[in-house]
Write a protein that holds these residues in place. Structure first.
Motif, PDB file in Angstrom:
ATOM      1  N   ALA A  25      57.893  26.693 -11.873  1.00 46.08           N
ATOM      2  CA  ALA A  25      58.642  27.192 -11.119  1.00 46.08           C
ATOM      3  C   ALA A  25      58.853  28.231 -10.673  1.00 46.08           C
ATOM      4  O   ALA A  25      58.662  28.879  -9.483  1.00 46.08           O
ATOM      5  CB  ALA A  25      59.739  26.844 -11.541  1.00 46.08           C
ATOM      6  N   GLY A  26      58.594  29.597 -11.233  1.00 43.65           N
ATOM      7  CA  GLY A  26      58.265  31.063 -10.930  1.00 43.65           C
ATOM      8  C   GLY A  26      56.866  31.327  -9.833  1.00 43.65           C
ATOM      9  O   GLY A  26      57.187  31.149  -9.094  1.00 43.65           O
ATOM     10  N   GLN A  27      56.034  30.242  -9.638  1.00 42.62           N
ATOM     11  CA  GLN A  27      55.204  30.826  -9.483  1.00 42.62           C
ATOM     12  C   GLN A  27      55.175  30.137  -8.135  1.00 42.62           C
ATOM     13  O   GLN A  27      54.843  30.908  -6.521  1.00 42.62           O
ATOM     14  CB  GLN A  27      53.938  30.362  -9.861  1.00 42.62           C
ATOM     15  N   LEU A  28      55.344  28.778  -8.049  1.00 46.45           N
ATOM     16  CA  LEU A  28      55.898  28.356  -6.525  1.00 46.45           C
ATOM     17  C   LEU A  28      57.052  28.593  -5.595  1.00 46.45           C
ATOM     18  O   LEU A  28      56.955  28.998  -4.551  1.00 46.45           O
ATOM     19  CB  LEU A  28      56.661  27.034  -7.294  1.00 46.45           C
ATOM     20  N   LEU A  29      58.211  29.127  -6.763  1.00 45.86           N
ATOM     21  CA  LEU A  29      59.569  29.823  -6.138  1.00 45.86           C
ATOM     22  C   LEU A  29      58.809  31.310  -4.819  1.00 45.86           C
ATOM     23  O   LEU A  29      59.474  31.552  -4.466  1.00 45.86           O
ATOM     24  CB  LEU A  29      60.821  30.283  -7.020  1.00 45.86           C
ATOM     25  N   ALA A  30      57.694  32.503  -5.921  1.00 41.81           N
ATOM     26  CA  ALA A  30      57.138  33.147  -5.145  1.00 41.81           C
ATOM     27  C   ALA A  30      56.428  32.707  -4.543  1.00 41.81           C
ATOM     28  O   ALA A  30      56.434  33.669  -2.736  1.00 41.81           O
ATOM     29  CB  ALA A  30      55.978  33.676  -6.089  1.00 41.81           C
ATOM     30  N   ARG A  31      56.181  31.673  -4.140  1.00 41.14           N
ATOM     31  CA  ARG A  31      55.198  31.140  -2.752  1.00 41.14           C
ATOM     32  C   ARG A  31      56.318  30.431  -1.347  1.00 41.14           C
ATOM     33  O   ARG A  31      55.897  31.031  -0.722  1.00 41.14           O
ATOM     34  CB  ARG A  31      54.010  29.114  -3.706  1.00 41.14           C
ATOM     35  N   VAL A  32      57.053  29.884  -2.326  1.00 39.67           N
ATOM     36  CA  VAL A  32      58.372  30.139  -0.724  1.00 39.67           C
ATOM     37  C   VAL A  32      58.753  30.799  -0.484  1.00 39.67           C
ATOM     38  O   VAL A  32      58.496  31.275   1.387  1.00 39.67           O
ATOM     39  CB  VAL A  32      59.868  28.614  -2.280  1.00 39.67           C
ATOM     40  N   ARG A  33      59.467  31.555  -1.122  1.00 40.19           N
ATOM     41  CA  ARG A  33      59.272  33.031  -0.324  1.00 40.19           C
ATOM     42  C   ARG A  33      58.151  33.600   0.393  1.00 40.19           C
ATOM     43  O   ARG A  33      58.828  34.158   1.660  1.00 40.19           O
ATOM     44  CB  ARG A  33      59.705  34.190  -1.530  1.00 40.19           C
ATOM     45  N   ALA A  34      57.227  33.784  -0.034  1.00 40.94           N
ATOM     46  CA  ALA A  34      56.526  34.713   0.696  1.00 40.94           C
ATOM     47  C   ALA A  34      56.070  33.318   2.347  1.00 40.94           C
ATOM     48  O   ALA A  34      55.889  33.947   3.526  1.00 40.94           O
ATOM     49  CB  ALA A  34      55.027  34.027   0.123  1.00 40.94           C
ATOM     50  N   ALA A  35      56.260  32.454   2.455  1.00 41.23           N
ATOM     51  CA  ALA A  35      56.629  31.216   3.616  1.00 41.23           C
ATOM     52  C   ALA A  35      57.916  31.489   3.954  1.00 41.23           C
ATOM     53  O   ALA A  35      57.259  31.727   5.500  1.00 41.23           O
ATOM     54  CB  ALA A  35      56.149  29.755   3.044  1.00 41.23           C
ATOM     55  N   VAL A  36      58.981  31.937   3.830  1.00 41.23           N
ATOM     56  CA  VAL A  36      59.748  31.454   4.471  1.00 41.23           C
ATOM     57  C   VAL A  36      60.481  32.783   4.973  1.00 41.23           C
ATOM     58  O   VAL A  36      61.065  32.871   5.725  1.00 41.23           O
ATOM     59  CB  VAL A  36      61.219  30.726   4.068  1.00 41.23           C
ATOM     60  N   LEU A  37      60.814  33.760   3.884  1.00 42.25           N
ATOM     61  CA  LEU A  37      61.560  34.941   4.747  1.00 42.25           C
ATOM     62  C   LEU A  37      61.100  35.713   5.523  1.00 42.25           C
ATOM     63  O   LEU A  37      59.344  35.895   5.647  1.00 42.25           O
ATOM     64  CB  LEU A  37      61.192  36.164   2.626  1.00 42.25           C
ATOM     65  N   GLY A  38      61.903  36.061   6.402  1.00 44.64           N
ATOM     66  CA  GLY A  38      60.617  36.553   7.404  1.00 44.64           C
ATOM     67  C   GLY A  38      60.300  35.658   8.534  1.00 44.64           C
ATOM     68  O   GLY A  38      60.087  36.458   9.621  1.00 44.64           O
ATOM     69  N   TRP A  39      60.655  34.511   8.390  1.00 44.82           N
ATOM     70  CA  TRP A  39      60.123  33.462   9.332  1.00 44.82           C
ATOM     71  C   TRP A  39      61.565  32.914  10.279  1.00 44.82           C
ATOM     72  O   TRP A  39      62.347  33.366   9.862  1.00 44.82           O
ATOM     73  CB  TRP A  39      59.292  31.994   8.688  1.00 44.82           C
ATOM     74  N   THR A  40      61.051  32.998  11.420  1.00 43.28           N
ATOM     75  CA  THR A  40      61.950  32.085  12.094  1.00 43.28           C
ATOM     76  C   THR A  40      61.274  31.306  12.930  1.00 43.28           C
ATOM     77  O   THR A  40      59.891  31.290  13.698  1.00 43.28           O
ATOM     78  CB  THR A  40      62.332  33.069  13.299  1.00 43.28           C
ATOM     79  N   PRO A  41      61.768  29.879  13.332  1.00 47.85           N
ATOM     80  CA  PRO A  41      60.566  29.054  14.549  1.00 47.85           C
ATOM     81  C   PRO A  41      60.370  29.433  15.821  1.00 47.85           C
ATOM     82  O   PRO A  41      60.982  30.762  15.991  1.00 47.85           O
ATOM     83  CB  PRO A  41      62.358  27.875  14.329  1.00 47.85           C
ATOM     84  N   ASP A  42      59.672  29.123  16.382  1.00 44.59           N
ATOM     85  CA  ASP A  42      59.437  29.721  17.791  1.00 44.59           C
ATOM     86  C   ASP A  42      59.883  29.566  18.483  1.00 44.59           C
ATOM     87  O   ASP A  42      59.969  28.988  19.464  1.00 44.59           O
ATOM     88  CB  ASP A  42      57.881  29.840  17.790  1.00 44.59           C
ATOM     89  N   PHE A  43      61.816  29.526  18.709  1.00 46.33           N
ATOM     90  CA  PHE A  43      63.081  29.700  19.916  1.00 46.33           C
ATOM     91  C   PHE A  43      63.730  30.151  19.750  1.00 46.33           C
ATOM     92  O   PHE A  43      63.711  30.727  18.538  1.00 46.33           O
ATOM     93  CB  PHE A  43      62.660  27.731  20.342  1.00 46.33           C
ATOM     94  N   SER A  44      64.710  29.586  20.700  1.00 45.15           N
ATOM     95  CA  SER A  44      65.727  31.757  20.256  1.00 45.15           C
ATOM     96  C   SER A  44      66.815  30.702  19.679  1.00 45.15           C
ATOM     97  O   SER A  44      67.720  30.930  19.909  1.00 45.15           O
ATOM     98  CB  SER A  44      66.198  31.838  21.815  1.00 45.15           C
ATOM     99  N   LEU A  45      67.074  29.852  19.509  1.00 45.84           N
ATOM    100  CA  LEU A  45      68.248  29.506  18.761  1.00 45.84           C
ATOM    101  C   LEU A  45      68.404  30.194  17.143  1.00 45.84           C
ATOM    102  O   LEU A  45      69.319  29.928  16.527  1.00 45.84           O
ATOM    103  CB  LEU A  45      68.873  27.628  18.522  1.00 45.84           C
TER     104      LEU A  45
END
Length: 146
Positions: free
Chosen positions: A95-115
């Motif tokens: 789980a620790g390995q997968l959690l690191a991948r989740v954090r890399a995928a979504v931290l600092g990300w935002t969908p491509d629109f202004s909401l």
């Protein structure tokens, strides 16, 4: 300027589908990535492992009167729960390995629109180990411009 008519407001829970799509695009080594209603849905159901589940947690309203009066800025909290089967030590390590991948995928990300604003990490609820499955949540917050 956005209208104050409720029928013209954006889908309040749309971020869940965007998070699922992002995780599916970035992580292909899990058997299931989907949205669920709450943590109890995971613990009480038949479990697939490894899996990622996106769960709406809550809204936090701003305390400053200008934002609260405008009723258009809400901070949303979303869980991404990693589910891993195995003994405690084995599930914990995987789980620790997968959690690191989740954090890399979504931290600092935002969908491509202004909401929505950028996703940031917050303090998640405690992990849980039950019936040979570990449930490891991460909590992310984003500004939602309703």
């Amino acid at each position: 300027m956005r209208s104050n008519h409720p029928e013209e407001r954006p889908n309040h829970l749309a971020m869940g589908a965007h998070l699922v799509a992002r995780l599916r695009a970035e992580i292909n080594s899990v058997r299931q990535i989907e949205q669920r209603g709450e943590m109890d849905d995971l613990v009480n159901g038949n479990q697939i492992s490894p899996a990622l589940y996106v769960i709406y947690q809550r809204d936090l309203l701003p305390s400053d009167s200008q934002s609260a009066d405008a009723n258009n800025l809400i901070q949303q909290c979303w869980l991404v729960v990693t589910v891993m089967q195995g003994n405690r030590a084995d599930a914990f390590d995987k789980a620790g390995q997968l959690l690191a991948r989740v954090r890399a995928a979504v931290l600092g990300w935002t969908p491509d629109f202004s909401l929505y604003g950028v996703l940031k990490a917050a303090t998640p609820p405690p992990a849980l180990y039950e019936n040979s499955h570990g449930y490891y949540p991460l909590l992310f917050v984003t500004d939602f411009y309703a």
